[in-house]
Design a protein around this motif. Structure first.
Motif, PDB file in Angstrom:
ATOM      1  N   GLY A 125       0.793  -1.224   0.000  1.00 36.18           N
ATOM      2  CA  GLY A 125       0.000   0.000   0.000  1.00 36.18           C
ATOM      3  C   GLY A 125       0.826   1.274   0.000  1.00 36.18           C
ATOM      4  N   ALA A 126       2.115   1.171   0.184  1.00 40.67           N
ATOM      5  CA  ALA A 126       2.959   2.371   0.228  1.00 40.67           C
ATOM      6  C   ALA A 126       3.654   2.556  -1.111  1.00 40.67           C
ATOM      7  CB  ALA A 126       3.997   2.239   1.336  1.00 40.67           C
ATOM      8  N   CYS A 127       4.013   3.789  -1.412  1.00 42.99           N
ATOM      9  CA  CYS A 127       4.716   4.069  -2.669  1.00 42.99           C
ATOM     10  C   CYS A 127       6.219   4.094  -2.410  1.00 42.99           C
ATOM     11  CB  CYS A 127       4.260   5.404  -3.246  1.00 42.99           C
ATOM     12  SG  CYS A 127       5.232   5.906  -4.686  1.00 42.99           S
ATOM     13  N   GLY A 128       6.930   3.200  -3.071  1.00 45.88           N
ATOM     14  CA  GLY A 128       8.368   3.112  -2.866  1.00 45.88           C
ATOM     15  C   GLY A 128       9.100   4.378  -3.257  1.00 45.88           C
ATOM     16  N   LEU A 129       8.649   5.029  -4.313  1.00 47.76           N
ATOM     17  CA  LEU A 129       9.332   6.261  -4.739  1.00 47.76           C
ATOM     18  C   LEU A 129       9.115   7.383  -3.727  1.00 47.76           C
ATOM     19  CD1 LEU A 129       8.757   6.501  -8.599  1.00 47.76           C
ATOM     20  CD2 LEU A 129      10.878   5.978  -7.386  1.00 47.76           C
ATOM     21  N   ARG A 130       7.901   7.408  -3.178  1.00 46.96           N
ATOM     22  CA  ARG A 130       7.646   8.456  -2.187  1.00 46.96           C
ATOM     23  C   ARG A 130       8.519   8.239  -0.948  1.00 46.96           C
ATOM     24  NH1 ARG A 130       1.658  10.123  -0.169  1.00 46.96           N
ATOM     25  NH2 ARG A 130       1.629  11.242  -2.141  1.00 46.96           N
ATOM     26  N   GLU A 131       8.631   6.973  -0.539  1.00 51.45           N
ATOM     27  CA  GLU A 131       9.488   6.663   0.610  1.00 51.45           C
ATOM     28  C   GLU A 131      10.948   6.990   0.288  1.00 51.45           C
ATOM     29  OE1 GLU A 131      10.331   5.331   4.491  1.00 51.45           O
ATOM     30  OE2 GLU A 131       8.551   6.100   3.487  1.00 51.45           O
ATOM     31  N   THR A 132      11.352   6.691  -0.928  1.00 50.35           N
ATOM     32  CA  THR A 132      12.723   6.994  -1.355  1.00 50.35           C
ATOM     33  C   THR A 132      12.970   8.499  -1.372  1.00 50.35           C
ATOM     34  OG1 THR A 132      12.791   4.979  -2.671  1.00 50.35           O
ATOM     35  CG2 THR A 132      14.393   6.692  -3.237  1.00 50.35           C
ATOM     36  N   ALA A 133      11.956   9.254  -1.817  1.00 47.70           N
ATOM     37  CA  ALA A 133      12.089  10.712  -1.830  1.00 47.70           C
ATOM     38  C   ALA A 133      12.286  11.241  -0.404  1.00 47.70           C
ATOM     39  CB  ALA A 133      10.856  11.352  -2.468  1.00 47.70           C
ATOM     40  N   ARG A 134      11.547  10.649   0.528  1.00 48.97           N
ATOM     41  CA  ARG A 134      11.681  11.063   1.926  1.00 48.97           C
ATOM     42  C   ARG A 134      13.103  10.778   2.431  1.00 48.97           C
ATOM     43  NH1 ARG A 134      11.405   9.296   6.905  1.00 48.97           N
ATOM     44  NH2 ARG A 134      11.208   7.088   6.380  1.00 48.97           N
ATOM     45  N   LEU A 135      13.605   9.579   2.124  1.00 48.53           N
ATOM     46  CA  LEU A 135      14.964   9.215   2.547  1.00 48.53           C
ATOM     47  C   LEU A 135      15.999  10.103   1.867  1.00 48.53           C
ATOM     48  CD1 LEU A 135      14.897   5.277   2.513  1.00 48.53           C
ATOM     49  CD2 LEU A 135      14.495   6.839   4.415  1.00 48.53           C
ATOM     50  N   ALA A 136      15.791  10.375   0.568  1.00 49.02           N
ATOM     51  CA  ALA A 136      16.755  11.191  -0.177  1.00 49.02           C
ATOM     52  C   ALA A 136      16.823  12.599   0.407  1.00 49.02           C
ATOM     53  CB  ALA A 136      16.369  11.247  -1.658  1.00 49.02           C
ATOM     54  N   ARG A 137      15.660  13.143   0.757  1.00 47.11           N
ATOM     55  CA  ARG A 137      15.644  14.490   1.340  1.00 47.11           C
ATOM     56  C   ARG A 137      16.331  14.484   2.705  1.00 47.11           C
ATOM     57  NH1 ARG A 137      15.877  19.068  -0.818  1.00 47.11           N
ATOM     58  NH2 ARG A 137      14.221  18.523  -2.286  1.00 47.11           N
ATOM     59  N   TYR A 138      16.071  13.429   3.472  1.00 46.31           N
ATOM     60  CA  TYR A 138      16.717  13.300   4.779  1.00 46.31           C
ATOM     61  C   TYR A 138      18.243  13.243   4.616  1.00 46.31           C
ATOM     62  CZ  TYR A 138      18.597  11.143   8.953  1.00 46.31           C
ATOM     63  OH  TYR A 138      19.385  10.861  10.038  1.00 46.31           O
ATOM     64  N   LEU A 139      18.705  12.384   3.708  1.00 41.58           N
ATOM     65  CA  LEU A 139      20.150  12.212   3.531  1.00 41.58           C
ATOM     66  C   LEU A 139      20.792  13.497   3.021  1.00 41.58           C
ATOM     67  CD1 LEU A 139      20.267   8.580   2.089  1.00 41.58           C
ATOM     68  CD2 LEU A 139      20.952   9.335   4.374  1.00 41.58           C
ATOM     69  N   ALA A 140      20.073  14.225   2.171  1.00 41.56           N
ATOM     70  CA  ALA A 140      20.587  15.518   1.691  1.00 41.56           C
ATOM     71  C   ALA A 140      20.786  16.456   2.880  1.00 41.56           C
ATOM     72  CB  ALA A 140      19.634  16.122   0.666  1.00 41.56           C
ATOM     73  N   GLY A 141      19.830  16.436   3.789  1.00 39.83           N
ATOM     74  CA  GLY A 141      19.919  17.295   4.971  1.00 39.83           C
ATOM     75  C   GLY A 141      21.003  16.866   5.938  1.00 39.83           C
ATOM     76  N   GLN A 142      21.412  15.609   5.829  1.00 39.82           N
ATOM     77  CA  GLN A 142      22.424  15.090   6.745  1.00 39.82           C
ATOM     78  C   GLN A 142      23.841  15.223   6.201  1.00 39.82           C
ATOM     79  OE1 GLN A 142      21.973  13.753   9.982  1.00 39.82           O
ATOM     80  NE2 GLN A 142      20.044  14.794   9.703  1.00 39.82           N
ATOM     81  N   SER A 143      23.989  15.751   5.001  1.00 40.02           N
ATOM     82  CA  SER A 143      25.342  16.007   4.502  1.00 40.02           C
ATOM     83  C   SER A 143      26.056  16.930   5.482  1.00 40.02           C
ATOM     84  CB  SER A 143      25.267  16.679   3.124  1.00 40.02           C
ATOM     85  OG  SER A 143      26.549  17.171   2.754  1.00 40.02           O
ATOM     86  N   ALA A 144      27.336  16.625   5.715  1.00 43.33           N
ATOM     87  CA  ALA A 144      28.117  17.503   6.582  1.00 43.33           C
ATOM     88  C   ALA A 144      28.360  18.853   5.901  1.00 43.33           C
ATOM     89  CB  ALA A 144      29.448  16.839   6.942  1.00 43.33           C
ATOM     90  N   GLY A 145      28.111  18.914   4.600  1.00 44.50           N
ATOM     91  CA  GLY A 145      28.243  20.173   3.873  1.00 44.50           C
ATOM     92  C   GLY A 145      29.674  20.553   3.573  1.00 44.50           C
TER      93      GLY A 145
END
Lengths: 77, 395
Positions: B307-327
């Motif tokens: 029932g869940a969308c894998g791409l939507r979940e992936t988008a959530r993870l991708a945004r999280y990981l982007a935010g976790q870059s040490a920069g």
């Protein structure tokens, strides 16, 4: 390309970027367009190959020219 | 919730945290006061046991021990940062069996000739580790000095060089390699950084030997590992499994799937999405998952229901990981947010052209001071393989 190898020769040298130090000034890509291009955000993409002998002096000069000391010549993979 | 599986070696079965007396009663005393030949024998025994790092990278522990043992005046760091947000196994281990982790840290210090071991503990278990270290000090147990520090938070804070920099400078961001930590790490000293679960296994191998360790797991990947099972299972939590147990059986131990499953994320947020149908019968081991492009990593399993969308979940993870870059590195700092935006567009059905996304994945992969961008790229590429470029229509 140089066929010689051993101590004191340039065999096996590759360009490497320390991305923690790199600021994306772009000096390297301008100085050494044959081996270095820029990604979509302006950071260097170095060709993953041994620097050919004819470009070695230019590569060494480019390493020295990097304002962030982020470019190196390294032996091996 | 905690589930002690049938392979429970590491997790204290009682209410925990196990006190020193309970710990010693369960496992017996730790071999101590090792002289040089005994150290070399034990490092060789760890090699025969086939213990590998349980923090995700899977490097042979005996080789790391031997490299640091050969260096002058080294230091040991027990890494209990657990920056992976969905993972709980290191915290559960420290909360239940703090002395097993400290045993391993003391032993690693003795084996390498270090006088000090720094325990970097997730803030949830900092007090438990403090209390355990104090208990040992009162008992006059260890010659090695134990120092407990609170781990930094954030995804990249668990990378070995980031842990060292955090202890030394209060900056939880990776440093450039070379130098390797085994050559020059904490305060310039040769440094052994081991995940806390790895150290717990080490403490058991020292007591019971390689043959005992190899009684669980597979011949190529011996021993047990802690896994965190989350998502669409009835009893999410931490389990100890023999390496190579089928993924479906691990989910059964977590109460079974709570809905029909579409896919599993294996290894962590840096892990690999695989079709549930393809993965459930597979041994949870590097060899068993290799041709799916996956691996057990740090032992995280996320079950995604149909029932869940894998791409939507992936988008959530991708945004999280982007935010976790040490920069610190441009391609990661600028590339990951750009990539996350593209994945979000795919997930929202605004675009089905993945050309730009794939170009940027290629421009970020392998171009950081640490493996953060590489891990994010791997996870997103696996999502494109598993879910295609179009969002599921059943939402």
């Amino acid at each position: 390309m140089s066929g010689r190898s051993g101590p004191g020769t340039a065999a096996g040298l590759r360009l490497r970027v320390d991305f923690i130090a790199c600021d994306g000034r772009g000096v390297c890509a301008a100085a050494l367009p044959g081996l270095i291009s820029l990604d979509d955000w302006g950071f260097p993409v170095v060709r993953d190959e041994v620097v050919p002998g004819r470009l070695l002096a230019d590569a060494q000069a480019t390493v020295r020219a990097c304002p962030k000391l982020a470019l190196r010549l390294e032996r091996g993979r | 919730m905690l589930l002690a599986g049938p392979q429970a070696r590491l997790l204290y079965p009682g209410a925990g945290p196990a006190r020193l007396a309970e710990h010693t009663a369960r496992y017996g005393p730790l071999p101590r006061g090792l002289r040089r030949p005994q150290r070399e024998t034990l490092i060789a025994e760890v090699g025969r046991a086939g213990l590998t790092g349980r923090g995700g990278a899977g490097f042979p522990t005996a080789r790391k021990l031997a490299a640091v043992a050969a260096a002058h005046a080294p230091v040991v760091v027990a890494n209990g940062t657990e920056g992976e947000p969905a993972s709980a196994k290191d915290r559960v281990l420290m909360a239940r069996s703090p002395h097993l982790v400290l045993d391993g840290a003391v032993l690693a210090a003795e084996l390498t000739g270090a006088r000090e071991a720094v325990i970097v503990a997730h803030r949830d278990v900092r007090e438990i580790m403090d209390e355990a270290a104090a208990e040992r000090a009162r008992a006059g147990l260890d010659r090695v000095r134990l120092v407990v520090r609170t781990a930094a938070e954030g995804f990249v804070a668990g990378q070995a060089s980031a842990v060292v920099r955090w202890i030394q400078r209060g900056v939880p961001a990776p440093t450039a390699t070379p130098p390797r930590l085994a050559q020059r790490g904490l305060h310039g000293a040769p440094t052994l950084v081991q995940n806390v679960e790895t150290l717990a296994h080490l403490a058991l191998i020292a007591r019971y030997g390689a043959a005992w360790f190899r009684a669980a797991g597979t011949p190529a990947e011996p021993g047990t590992m802690l896994v965190t099972v989350t998502g669409a299972v009835r009893q999410p939590g931490v389990l100890e499994i023999g390496i190579g147990v089928p993924a479906g059986q691990v989910l059964e131990q977590a109460g079974g799937a709570s809905a029909p499953l579409r896919a599993l994320l294996l290894g962590g947020y840096f892990g690999t999405w695989v079709d549930a149908a393809a993965a459930l019968g597979r041994p949870l081991s590097s060899a068993g998952l290799a041709d799916l492009g996956a691996g057990p990593g740090a032992g995280l399993i996320v079950a995604l229901p149909t029932g869940a969308c894998g791409l939507r979940e992936t988008a959530r993870l991708a945004r999280y990981l982007a935010g976790q870059s040490a920069g610190q590195c441009g391609p990661c700092r600028f590339g990951l947010p750009a990539i996350a935006g593209e994945v979000e567009r795919l997930a929202a059905g605004q675009d089905t052209d993945t050309g730009l996304l794939r170009r940027w994945l290629g421009q970020v992969d392998g171009r950081g001071g640490c493996a953060h961008p590489d891990g994010a790229v791997r996870m997103i590429r696996s999502a494109l393989r598993t879910f295609g470029a179009e969002p599921d229509t059943h939402r």
